[in-house]
Design a protein around this motif. Sequence first.
Motif, PDB file in Angstrom:
ATOM      1  N   VAL A 185     -12.907  11.046  -4.563  1.00  0.00           N
ATOM      2  CA  VAL A 185     -11.581  10.667  -4.060  1.00  0.00           C
ATOM      3  C   VAL A 185     -10.536  10.824  -5.165  1.00  0.00           C
ATOM      4  N   VAL A 186     -10.842  10.322  -6.369  1.00  0.00           N
ATOM      5  CA  VAL A 186      -9.900  10.435  -7.490  1.00  0.00           C
ATOM      6  C   VAL A 186      -9.646  11.900  -7.828  1.00  0.00           C
ATOM      7  N   ASP A 187     -10.701  12.693  -7.889  1.00  0.00           N
ATOM      8  CA  ASP A 187     -10.548  14.107  -8.253  1.00  0.00           C
ATOM      9  C   ASP A 187      -9.759  14.869  -7.210  1.00  0.00           C
ATOM     10  N   ARG A 188      -9.916  14.531  -5.926  1.00  0.00           N
ATOM     11  CA  ARG A 188      -9.138  15.221  -4.894  1.00  0.00           C
ATOM     12  C   ARG A 188      -7.651  14.963  -5.041  1.00  0.00           C
ATOM     13  N   VAL A 189      -7.293  13.742  -5.396  1.00  0.00           N
ATOM     14  CA  VAL A 189      -5.870  13.432  -5.625  1.00  0.00           C
ATOM     15  C   VAL A 189      -5.371  14.168  -6.859  1.00  0.00           C
ATOM     16  N   LEU A 190      -6.161  14.187  -7.930  1.00  0.00           N
ATOM     17  CA  LEU A 190      -5.733  14.865  -9.158  1.00  0.00           C
ATOM     18  C   LEU A 190      -5.599  16.365  -8.957  1.00  0.00           C
ATOM     19  N   ARG A 191      -6.452  16.948  -8.090  1.00  0.00           N
ATOM     20  CA  ARG A 191      -6.359  18.390  -7.827  1.00  0.00           C
ATOM     21  C   ARG A 191      -5.287  18.729  -6.797  1.00  0.00           C
ATOM     22  N   GLY A 192      -4.636  17.749  -6.218  1.00  0.00           N
ATOM     23  CA  GLY A 192      -3.600  18.011  -5.230  1.00  0.00           C
ATOM     24  C   GLY A 192      -4.131  18.271  -3.839  1.00  0.00           C
ATOM     25  N   GLU A 193      -5.428  18.008  -3.603  1.00  0.00           N
ATOM     26  CA  GLU A 193      -5.996  18.207  -2.276  1.00  0.00           C
ATOM     27  C   GLU A 193      -5.630  17.076  -1.329  1.00  0.00           C
ATOM     28  N   ALA A 194      -5.163  15.957  -1.868  1.00  0.00           N
ATOM     29  CA  ALA A 194      -4.684  14.834  -1.064  1.00  0.00           C
ATOM     30  C   ALA A 194      -3.531  14.192  -1.819  1.00  0.00           C
ATOM     31  N   ASP A 195      -2.576  13.621  -1.063  1.00  0.00           N
ATOM     32  CA  ASP A 195      -1.430  12.973  -1.703  1.00  0.00           C
ATOM     33  C   ASP A 195      -1.780  11.575  -2.200  1.00  0.00           C
ATOM     34  N   VAL A 196      -2.634  10.880  -1.479  1.00  0.00           N
ATOM     35  CA  VAL A 196      -2.921   9.465  -1.740  1.00  0.00           C
ATOM     36  C   VAL A 196      -4.432   9.269  -1.752  1.00  0.00           C
ATOM     37  N   GLY A 197      -4.894   8.323  -2.561  1.00  0.00           N
ATOM     38  CA  GLY A 197      -6.317   7.989  -2.589  1.00  0.00           C
ATOM     39  C   GLY A 197      -6.520   6.484  -2.515  1.00  0.00           C
ATOM     40  N   ILE A 198      -7.678   6.070  -1.995  1.00  0.00           N
ATOM     41  CA  ILE A 198      -8.047   4.653  -1.931  1.00  0.00           C
ATOM     42  C   ILE A 198      -9.420   4.483  -2.582  1.00  0.00           C
TER      43      ILE A 198
END
Length: 598
Positions: A185-198
Amino acid sequence: MRFRDSALVGLWVAMATIVSSSAQSAPLRFAATEMPKPDPCLPFITETRDWLNKHCADGVTFKYYTVKELEEAVKKREVDVVLSEAGTATLLRRDGARPMLTTVSRRHPNPERSQGSVIFVKRDSDALQTWSDLRRKTLAATSSNDFTGYQAAMGELLHRGFKPESFFSDITFAGNTSKLAQQTVVDRVLRGEADVGIVRTCFLEDLANARQSEIPVRVIEPYSDRAFACQRSTALYPNWTISIVPTLSADELRLVMETLFAMPPTSNGMFWSVAPDFSATDTLMKELRIGPYEFLRTWTINRLWSEYKWPIGLFALFFIGLLIHMRRTEQLVDRRTHELTQAFEREASLKSEAQAKDAILEHYQRASIAGQISNLFAHEIKQPLHSAQCYSHGLLRMIDRGETDSPAFREALEKIKAETASAGQIVDKVRNYAKGRSSQNEAIILPSLIRDILEHETTKRGTSYVLDNQTQSGSKVYADPLEMKLIFVNLIKNACEAALSGTSEPQVMVWLSATTEHWIITIQDTGSAIDDETFNKLDVPLTTTKPDGLGFGLVIVRGLLANMGGSLHLNRQSSGGLEAIVTLPRLTTPLKTTQSSA
């Protein structure tokens, strides 16, 4: 109760072990929900398992479960003791599991306020500062069943006046909370694949410690809470909880509780204490209508009447009026029923006939496809097999003359080897077509490929050739090498055979030129003139002017070129013979160069 006197702990455990040896008759079945790494509770779970295994007379079996699997295991009474998040413990209560103990630690000394959710964005996302800014953004989370990794944050949205079901434009789940899901989840936000993470509270801090570097994220509207060790975005709920499934007798339950209470604190100060009030967790699930309150998402007759009695009454009046109207039209319906029945019978008969014809058509289509694949194989395999046969015949003649040591003998063997390898490639290619596999594209030097094929085909058929390369010597095309070979072997072989039917000096001419986007290859022969009827049939499958041909050559060539983004155009020359113009897209991606030979 915390045990600090080692002698008292030892006496307590010894008494529990002696009694349990006579009470228990099977290993204690200990289960836990899967959780992310890093998590400080992971070694605590292991130490709890080892403690129980050491002090239970018949030992302990241990297994990790997903939330769904754990629900089934509790329903089927396949486990005795369950360690889970507070949300999962609340969910399991409807299946009879009772929360009994909760984790206490130095970092979370209050068992009622130990866990929550953190909602975060990339640190440089300046446009995302508040919860309202997150509307219609994309979210990454672990699982919809993860209490602190998803559900607690949805409860916070609800408390702030938003609708969790429609707040985000898209939600992607990394799976359950096992292994590296929250890191994903953290990596997806850092890569720009998601705007927000929980993620759960303290996970960002634990991940930063594990990676030994700061995580470049920013928590949205964090609570100001000096009493809590980590940043948080939501209310706090009880810590990891042990629930007891009603499979143990009263004596066995007492012994398990005594053993867990007697477990000394771990090196990081974690121990088991009495379970706190779960009303906050229960209220959140009721508000979200999940877990034991999922039934609130469906309507019952009593609920429907209590909330919508007036609309229901109006609808009932309308329905009564509709019944009166239906009664008035009943006679007309009766008269039309017979006509409609006959029409439906005719329609059913026509539908059955159409289905039968469709089945026959599908049978012929499949037979046609099988025939085309067979013809493709027969058409392309004939050339290398014929060449290998000729070389084999020459070798036999050389053996008869005793010339087995000559260089020509070895060269002929090498030719046979090359032709059989080519036949094998064709077999593999046809199998790949039949299985729907994609081609293996490489960068091919176009002039070298065409020159090799020209030398091979013209030498074999006794014609001459001219190759005029108006492009750079390293001209490349991005395609499958075998497909490119099939294209130009077909065209050049046809040109050679056509040239033999024309002048006394048969010749094949090839020009290579280029535009900004395409390579253009023009192939001409000195064959005889072609009439209109023959020319118009060149692209018709199964139609050929050759006594031993199959009529699939140009069809195969056009299909391969179309897959590459190219094309083929045929023109009749005024002096006789044909002109074939091949257009291919230029190579734009640098790849390893592969030279193909005929």
